[in-house]
Design a protein around this motif. Sequence first.
Motif, PDB file in Angstrom:
ATOM      1  N   MET A   1       0.863  -1.185   0.000  1.00  0.00           N
ATOM      2  CA  MET A   1       0.000   0.000   0.000  1.00  0.00           C
ATOM      3  C   MET A   1       0.896   1.229   0.000  1.00  0.00           C
ATOM      4  O   MET A   1       1.966   1.218   0.611  1.00  0.00           O
ATOM      5  N   ARG A   2       0.428   2.226  -0.699  1.00  0.00           N
ATOM      6  CA  ARG A   2       1.161   3.482  -0.668  1.00  0.00           C
ATOM      7  C   ARG A   2       0.419   4.414   0.298  1.00  0.00           C
ATOM      8  O   ARG A   2      -0.737   4.761   0.063  1.00  0.00           O
ATOM      9  N   ILE A   3       1.101   4.782   1.368  1.00  0.00           N
ATOM     10  CA  ILE A   3       0.433   5.526   2.439  1.00  0.00           C
ATOM     11  C   ILE A   3       1.129   6.864   2.658  1.00  0.00           C
ATOM     12  O   ILE A   3       2.351   6.909   2.870  1.00  0.00           O
ATOM     13  N   ASN A   4       0.381   7.944   2.593  1.00  0.00           N
ATOM     14  CA  ASN A   4       0.900   9.264   2.961  1.00  0.00           C
ATOM     15  C   ASN A   4       0.327   9.644   4.315  1.00  0.00           C
ATOM     16  O   ASN A   4      -0.871   9.482   4.559  1.00  0.00           O
ATOM     17  N   ILE A   5       1.208  10.161   5.158  1.00  0.00           N
ATOM     18  CA  ILE A   5       0.771  10.548   6.506  1.00  0.00           C
ATOM     19  C   ILE A   5       1.114  12.022   6.725  1.00  0.00           C
ATOM     20  O   ILE A   5       2.275  12.407   6.568  1.00  0.00           O
ATOM     21  N   ILE A   6       0.117  12.813   7.093  1.00  0.00           N
ATOM     22  CA  ILE A   6       0.399  14.210   7.457  1.00  0.00           C
ATOM     23  C   ILE A   6       0.508  14.267   8.973  1.00  0.00           C
ATOM     24  O   ILE A   6      -0.456  13.972   9.681  1.00  0.00           O
ATOM     25  N   GLY A   7       1.691  14.611   9.469  1.00  0.00           N
ATOM     26  CA  GLY A   7       1.888  14.752  10.911  1.00  0.00           C
ATOM     27  C   GLY A   7       2.767  13.664  11.493  1.00  0.00           C
ATOM     28  O   GLY A   7       2.429  12.480  11.454  1.00  0.00           O
ATOM     29  N   GLY A   8       3.909  14.078  12.019  1.00  0.00           N
ATOM     30  CA  GLY A   8       4.830  13.134  12.676  1.00  0.00           C
ATOM     31  C   GLY A   8       4.729  13.258  14.177  1.00  0.00           C
ATOM     32  O   GLY A   8       5.729  13.304  14.894  1.00  0.00           O
ATOM     33  N   GLY A   9       3.488  13.301  14.687  1.00  0.00           N
ATOM     34  CA  GLY A   9       3.257  13.235  16.134  1.00  0.00           C
ATOM     35  C   GLY A   9       3.079  11.771  16.518  1.00  0.00           C
ATOM     36  O   GLY A   9       3.333  10.864  15.699  1.00  0.00           O
ATOM     37  N   PRO A  10       2.647  11.496  17.750  1.00  0.00           N
ATOM     38  CA  PRO A  10       2.495  10.102  18.186  1.00  0.00           C
ATOM     39  C   PRO A  10       1.569   9.282  17.282  1.00  0.00           C
ATOM     40  O   PRO A  10       1.884   8.126  16.966  1.00  0.00           O
ATOM     41  N   ALA A  11       0.437   9.858  16.842  1.00  0.00           N
ATOM     42  CA  ALA A  11      -0.520   9.083  16.037  1.00  0.00           C
ATOM     43  C   ALA A  11       0.094   8.668  14.703  1.00  0.00           C
ATOM     44  O   ALA A  11       0.068   7.490  14.322  1.00  0.00           O
TER      45      ALA A  11
END
Length: 391
Positions: free
Chosen positions: A12-22
């Motif tokens: 899967m190609r996953i983009n994540i906005i935010g490098g906090g705990p979640a």
Amino acid sequence: MDRQECLSPFLMRINIIGGGPAGLYFAILMKQASPAHQITVYERNGPDDTFGWGVVFSGRTLANLRAADAESHAEITHAFAAWDNVDVVHRDEKISVHGNSFSGIARLELLKILQRRSEQLGVDLRFRTEVPEVEALRTDCDLLLAADGVNSTARREYTNQFQPTLDVRPNRYIWYGTNQLFHGLTLTFRENEAGVFAAHSYKFNQTTSTFIIECDQETWANAGFATLSDSDTRGYLERVFAADLDQQPLLSNNSKWLNFLVVKNQKWFFENVVLLGDALHTAHFSIGSGTKLALEDAIALFECLRDARDITPALAQFETTRQPVIAAYQAAACDSMRWFEQARDFMHLRPIELAYALMTRSGRVSHEDLRRRDPGFIERYEQEQRAGPSS
Ligand SMILES: Cc1cc2nc3c(=O)[nH]c(=O)nc-3n(C[C@H](O)[C@H](O)[C@H](O)COP(=O)(O)OP(=O)(O)OC[C@H]3O[C@@H](n4cnc5c(N)ncnc54)[C@H](O)[C@@H]3O)c2cc1C
């Protein structure tokens, strides 16, 4: 790209906005289960920048983290300061209630552990990368995770789809640190001519404690904080809590007065975008659960996606299974938050009564629970109740 085709659990190609705990924890869990996933985390800050000081966890969270990823769990618990007491300070008297289970860790330390683990697993971490164009990122992946915190850009961009409610609460709070060590979750109440101040403090490493100060709008206005500089604000609050700080200064980390924002969303996902952590929901800091909920959200979403062959039912399952858990936490957090908003109405109570009112404020801890946790505390409370009401 045909989205259905690449939805094998193996790629899967996953983009994540935010490098906090979640965001980081979700990246870790997905990558650990299936190294072939391509996961990119976009974080506007640098790896060593963070707001706030320490965060606290309850004992139960730790078991969940161990089961989800033993490596990061081992590092996190190694860095912990643990205690079992809640201390309530009122009219210069400290009442301790034992039998609770809490652990504290510096927020930055937690993030460093999660960053290292993500990098070790091959997650592409892009620091100092602001995401201004959420839609472009969404169309470029199978799954877009909006873990971009309480003021989420993604939630704002897709407000019609998520239908958020944002409730700005009346109290003001400011998040400081201090080198005065508070061995336990310490709730301190001080009054002066301006009104009532409450401090939430606890040690989170060998040298530092979190020290969050909260007051109602009237107290805040009477104290004149609107026109005080950062150092004058600290000076004022150091005088309010002089007996507690023992001459240690309050430490600022870009600390500012804020109003707590209660975030809820009618819809948790649409198409291939899902909200996680504070972007999805907030719980007042007086129950110390925001980070815990963010990490547990990541576990819940991971479990729904782990064996999925299609995103939509997995995201729907996440919303259905997780929503009641979050609703229960938000209800408890709301009761707790309202208690602190009305703190001045409780100041006539004797210290032991105030401690009792605090421990039972969210309705989730009963008299008998407290007796089991700390029989000595309940014995003293009952004795004082028999002696007559507070003036
Ligand atoms: C005063 C206070 C005390 C607290 N104490 C506790 C506690 O004791 N225990 C506890 O469990 N929780 C506590 N919390 C809550 C906790 O801080 C949050 O719940 C937790 O950080 C949520 O994690 P998150 O990953 O969802 O969001 P965040 O930690 O806010 O992370 C979001 C990240 O997204 C990044 N970002 C945002 N927008 C963009 C963009 N457009 N592009 C790129 N990056 C972006 C931000 O820089 C940030 O790093 C407290 C909160 C407050 C306010």
